[in-house]
Motif scaffolding. Structure first.
Motif, PDB file in Angstrom:
ATOM      1  N   LEU A  38       0.809  -1.217   0.000  1.00 38.92           N
ATOM      2  CA  LEU A  38       0.000   0.000   0.000  1.00 38.92           C
ATOM      3  C   LEU A  38       0.843   1.269   0.000  1.00 38.92           C
ATOM      4  O   LEU A  38       0.399   2.298  -0.475  1.00 38.92           O
ATOM      5  N   ASP A  41       1.539   5.973   2.671  1.00 36.36           N
ATOM      6  CA  ASP A  41       0.341   6.762   2.964  1.00 36.36           C
ATOM      7  C   ASP A  41      -0.711   5.982   3.738  1.00 36.36           C
ATOM      8  O   ASP A  41      -1.764   6.524   4.068  1.00 36.36           O
ATOM      9  N   TRP A  42      -0.451   4.711   4.030  1.00 38.24           N
ATOM     10  CA  TRP A  42      -1.433   3.868   4.709  1.00 38.24           C
ATOM     11  C   TRP A  42      -0.863   3.379   6.031  1.00 38.24           C
ATOM     12  O   TRP A  42       0.328   3.146   6.170  1.00 38.24           O
ATOM     13  N   CYS A  44      -1.540   0.290   8.822  1.00 40.44           N
ATOM     14  CA  CYS A  44      -2.230  -0.994   9.009  1.00 40.44           C
ATOM     15  C   CYS A  44      -1.995  -1.529  10.417  1.00 40.44           C
ATOM     16  O   CYS A  44      -0.957  -1.290  11.022  1.00 40.44           O
ATOM     17  N   CYS A  54      -6.570  -1.618   7.427  1.00 40.63           N
ATOM     18  CA  CYS A  54      -5.722  -0.525   6.965  1.00 40.63           C
ATOM     19  C   CYS A  54      -6.570   0.722   6.762  1.00 40.63           C
ATOM     20  O   CYS A  54      -7.725   0.639   6.376  1.00 40.63           O
ATOM     21  N   PRO A  56      -6.039   5.165   5.630  1.00 38.25           N
ATOM     22  CA  PRO A  56      -5.087   6.193   5.209  1.00 38.25           C
ATOM     23  C   PRO A  56      -4.535   6.940   6.417  1.00 38.25           C
ATOM     24  O   PRO A  56      -5.251   7.163   7.399  1.00 38.25           O
ATOM     25  N   ARG A  57      -3.253   7.294   6.359  1.00 37.81           N
ATOM     26  CA  ARG A  57      -2.643   8.056   7.455  1.00 37.81           C
ATOM     27  C   ARG A  57      -3.273   9.438   7.518  1.00 37.81           C
ATOM     28  O   ARG A  57      -3.531  10.063   6.513  1.00 37.81           O
TER      29      ARG A  57
END
Length: 78
Positions: A38, A41-42, A44, A54, A56-57
């Motif tokens: 991913l 930007d992700w 988990c 997971c 998104p940040r």
């Protein structure tokens, strides 16, 4: 007056149940997992070695007071 005195068997069962509950809590806690597929930007996490989720940040928000101070004062002329 009657006193309650649990048997050794009942105490052993209680300790085993308490230990199993503690182990279940430790294993069920979400743990961070890196996901190379991913990207950065992700974010988990994996729960109990089975369920992986997971999302998104989230970027840190800048407080409004900091942004308003920069806009409120005009730059000095000189």
């Amino acid at each position: 007056m009657m006193t309650f005195r649990p048997s050794l068997k009942a105490l052993a069962i209680a300790f085993v149940l308490a230990g199993a509950t503690g182990a279940a809590v430790l294993f069920a806690r979400p743990q961070a997992v890196d996901s190379a597929v991913l990207g950065a930007d992700w974010e988990c996490s994996q729960t109990a070695f089975v369920l992986t989720t997971c999302a998104p940040r989230v970027q840190r928000a800048i407080p409004a007071i900091e942004t308003s101070r920069k806009d409120a004062t005009p730059p000095p002329r000189g």
